[in-house]
Design a protein around this motif. Structure first.
Motif: not given
Length: 234
Positions: A170-171, A178-183, A197-199, A207-213
């Protein structure tokens, strides 16, 4: 409807991606259809050429250069809306087999026309995620389930992991939080048969921040999941 080809190619080159003339033509058609249909149904708040190029097309494709997408992978885009992120990915990766799932029939009609116009060969399914996850033809049958900006991570997990076969992934394409949501989703991921498996945190060229989970499916999802949305949220 889209920025000139040399500017579009230069944008993608910032992410070490190469655009062919044929792919650019499909992206132009996609942008035109997006703007035209947006006058009839609500597909996106971003309709300017620069915004479409960066925040829809680049932002959909680039994360998949940071993780593995096996050749010929079966991909389902859950709550796909206007086709993001998987339709731009399919333009770049014609080898994948694509299924688009959305709860609004008007959007499905747009996606069917888009698929035909851009040669996506996508299967378009009108269904809520919580219903589709119990459909025997769809459940645990995909290599990858993906979603972008659909719901909080703990909700997304329950929507998406039931579609993924054991060994698949699941990607989730998330914003800077995103990392906070993952918690908040760790227990749900474990309960649904997944393992993080990956963050990867990164920024767009503006400059906009993104997170791949990436959540790997390590065991079958219990039959009672996904539940109704109200139960998930509660």
């Amino acid at each position: 409807m889209l920025i000139p080809e040399n500017e579009f190619s230069a944008l993608f080159e910032k992410g070490k991606m190469t655009i062919t003339p044929g792919q650019y033509a499909y992206f132009c058609e996609y942008a035109k259809m997006l703007v035209d249909w947006n006058e009839k149904i609500n597909l996106t708040a971003i309709t300017d050429p620069e915004g479409i190029a960066l925040k829809h097309f680049y932002d959909s494709v680039y994360p998949f250069t940071l993780c593995e997408v096996p050749k010929g992978a079966k991909v389902i885009d859950v709550g796909t809306g206007a086709g993001f992120p998987s339709c731009p990915l399919k333009i770049m990766r014609d080898d994948i087999s694509l299924t688009l799932l959305d709860s609004l029939n008007k959007r499905i009609k747009f996606l069917q026309e888009l698929s035909q116009s851009c040669g996506l060969s996508a299967e378009c399914i009108h269904s809520r995620a919580e219903d589709g996850g119990h459909n025997a033809a769809l459940r645990e049958s995909f290599d990858i389930a993906c979603a972008r900006a659909v719901a909080p991570m703990y909700v997304l997990c329950e929507y998406c992991l039931p579609f993924v076969k054991v060994g698949g992934a699941f990607t989730a394409l998330k914003g800077s939080s995103g990392a906070e949501e993952l918690g908040e989703a760790k227990e749900a991921i474990k309960r649904l048969g997944g393992k993080t498996e990956q963050v990867t945190e990164y920024t767009l060229p503006n400059g906009d921040g993104r997170t791949l989970i990436v959540v790997r499916k390590v065991s079958e999802t219990p039959a009672k999941y996904p539940r109704a949305k109200a139960k998930i949220v509660k």
